[in-house]
Design an enzyme around this catalytic site. Structure first.
Site, PDB file in Angstrom:
ATOM      1  N   LYS A  36       1.106  -1.034  -0.103  1.00  0.00           N
ATOM      2  CA  LYS A  36       0.211   0.122  -0.075  1.00  0.00           C
ATOM      3  C   LYS A  36       0.637   0.976  -0.199  1.00  0.00           C
ATOM      4  O   LYS A  36       0.426   2.024  -0.546  1.00  0.00           O
ATOM      5  CB  LYS A  36      -0.576  -0.011   0.738  1.00  0.00           C
ATOM      6  CG  LYS A  36      -1.864  -1.381   1.121  1.00  0.00           C
ATOM      7  CD  LYS A  36      -2.971  -1.212   2.793  1.00  0.00           C
ATOM      8  CE  LYS A  36      -3.311  -2.329   2.357  1.00  0.00           C
ATOM      9  NZ  LYS A  36      -2.834  -3.840   2.390  1.00  0.00           N
ATOM     10  N   CYS A  84      -7.974  -6.925   6.948  1.00  0.00           N
ATOM     11  CA  CYS A  84      -8.179  -8.030   5.443  1.00  0.00           C
ATOM     12  C   CYS A  84      -8.959  -9.207   6.884  1.00  0.00           C
ATOM     13  O   CYS A  84      -8.573 -10.809   6.177  1.00  0.00           O
ATOM     14  CB  CYS A  84      -6.535  -8.810   5.046  1.00  0.00           C
ATOM     15  SG  CYS A  84      -5.232  -9.342   6.546  1.00  0.00           S
TER      16      CYS A  84
END
Length: 471
Positions: free
Chosen positions: A111, A226
């Site tokens: 990210k 997640c």
């Protein structure tokens, strides 16, 4: 795969019987393979299906032999799960001017490299990782990505509490129970428990409370996990809004992407990536704006009190006495845009535009990497750094170049001896593969000393019988 019974029971209650069965079936299959291309280094098209929410993400038809692809080691692309590329969508929607951004839980760097590619030019990215063994991987991946407007730190979230109103954007991809990783990681299945879910959502709130003062009023918080459960997802987003004071923001999506919304009956927007509906792994994201008027970046002299006194201590005087070698400026494309300094025996270049933030970060945090590592001074010699070779700020014409064959490139990346053509001049040489920098060697005539970082080398001593590559 045998899913934990309590996970099945809880997830069935959250999603409904039909959706749970579809999810369960999807988790028995293979995860899609996707990469994100570094357009600043290699802009050739990749054969594959475009990740719809990413400008440079591509699904691949098969898994290439990434370890044995020199362009992977050169930072031309990053192997990233497609769902997590949705961070780009948030940044492109809400960030329209240069900002100071923190990626709080950043390792291994997917990210962070994504954010660094889409932030407006002139932005500064601070990528942090609390675990010391993981922060080196983060630093490696950001060095390979090549952007100089980066600082990598190794700190606990609580260390950022005192940096009041420093960041315009904070990404908190918080440690979670990992339900979204079940398809790829059997350990995540084996370690899952209801107790761990409870520990995780409470830890996540402590992290958010610690980091909240560092976000400016009007600043953007990106919260992601997640995992699938409501405690770590919707309930934590609701807590951020009610307890910390934030507005939950919409992110525009297309129906055909298959992104799921809120599953607990509330009307605030969140973005769930479920493997039976979206082409990717399990992922959850919400975007929020801190209450209060947005404030422009200003001087922070009050937070830097004591900085000059600190420089006088310990090794500071000795470091200040060393001068930057004159040839360094010719190694950068725009040398006047950088501050050049000597730290110990290392020469560092850092963008002048962020000098104030850099000084504050050095004073307050443990900085592992910043800007561009130029080289190391060894006696009268300045040995060019691998960070320089990887940087997009590097002036490649400053060194003689030698183009390597595939076999030579793999040998170099294994840190083996490399023999260069007799026409290559002696001294420091930039080695390239397909005209992309791989690193430096010192050519001494009959052989070349390999300067590739020892800790980054390919450790495997064999080549697979079948090789396949992104390009």
């Amino acid at each position: 795969m045998n899913l934990p019974s309590q996970f099945a029971e809880r997830t069935r209650a959250l999603m409904g019987e039909e959706n749970y069965r579809l999810l369960e079936n999807a988790l028995q299959g293979d995860a899609p393979v996707s990469v994100r291309v570094n357009r600043d280094k290699h802009d050739m098209p990749v054969s594959g299906e475009q990740v719809p929410w990413s400008s440079s993400g591509v699904y691949l038809g098969e898994r290439p032999t990434f370890t044995f692809d020199p362009l992977f080691h050169a930072g031309c692309y990053y192997v990233q799960e497609a769902s997590s590329m949705f961070v780009e969508r948030v940044l492109r929607t809400y960030v329209t001017r240069p900002v100071v951004m923190l990626d709080l839980c950043a390792a291994p760097g997917g990210k962070s490299t994504d954010a660094r590619s889409v932030l407006p030019e002139g932005s500064l990215l601070v990528a942090n990782e609390v675990m010391r063994n993981r922060v080196q991987i983060l630093a490696e991946n950001l060095m390979k990505w090549g952007n100089a407007e980066v600082v990598v730190t190794n700190n606990d979230p609580a260390d950022f509490t005192g940096l009041t109103d420093l960041f315009d954007v904070i990404l908190t991809d918080v440690p979670c129970s990992g339900e979204g990783m079940f398809r790829k990681d059997q350990v995540a299945v084996d370690e899952w428990s209801v107790d761990n879910v409870q520990i995780c959502w409470q830890r996540q709130r402590r992290i958010l409370a610690d980091i909240w003062p560092a976000l400016k009023p009007g600043g953007l918080l990106i919260y992601s996990t997640c995992t699938y459960n409501k405690e770590e997802d919707e309930e934590n987003v609701a807590w951020i809004a009610s307890e910390l004071g934030a507005e939950i923001l919409d992110v525009p999506v297309q129906p055909e992407w298959g992104i799921t919304g809120n599953l607990i009956g509330e009307d605030f927007p969140v973005y769930r990536f479920l493997p039976h509906q979206t082409k990717g792994e399990g992922f959850f994201l919400a975007a929020l704006r801190k209450s209060g008027a947005s404030t422009p970046s200003g001087r922070r002299d009050d937070k830097m009190s004591g900085k000059k006194e600190k420089k006088k201590e310990g090794k500071g005087g000795k470091q200040q006495a060393m001068s930057v070698p004159k040839e360094v400026k010719s190694w950068l494309q725009q040398p006047d845009d950088f501050l050049l300094e000597v730290k110990g025996t290392n020469v560092i270049a850092f963008p002048k535009a962020h000098a104030e933030e850099y000084a504050l970060l050095q004073h307050s945090l443990r900085v592992v990497h910043a800007g561009v590592g130029i080289g190391e001074m060894k006696g009268k010699d300045l040995v060019p750094s691998h960070s320089l070779a990887m940087s997009t700020a590097f002036e490649k014409e400053a060194f003689p170049k030698a183009e390597l064959s595939y076999e030579q490139a793999i040998a170099y990346l294994r840190k083996e001896a490399v023999v260069l053509d007799a026409a290559v001049p002696k001294g420091y040489v930039l080695l390239t593969y397909k005209d992309v920098p791989l690193g430096f060697a010192k050519n001494i005539g009959n052989r070349a000393n390999n300067l590739y970082p020892q800790e980054w080398r390919i450790r495997s001593g064999y080549l697979p019988e079948k090789l396949s590559f992104v390009w």
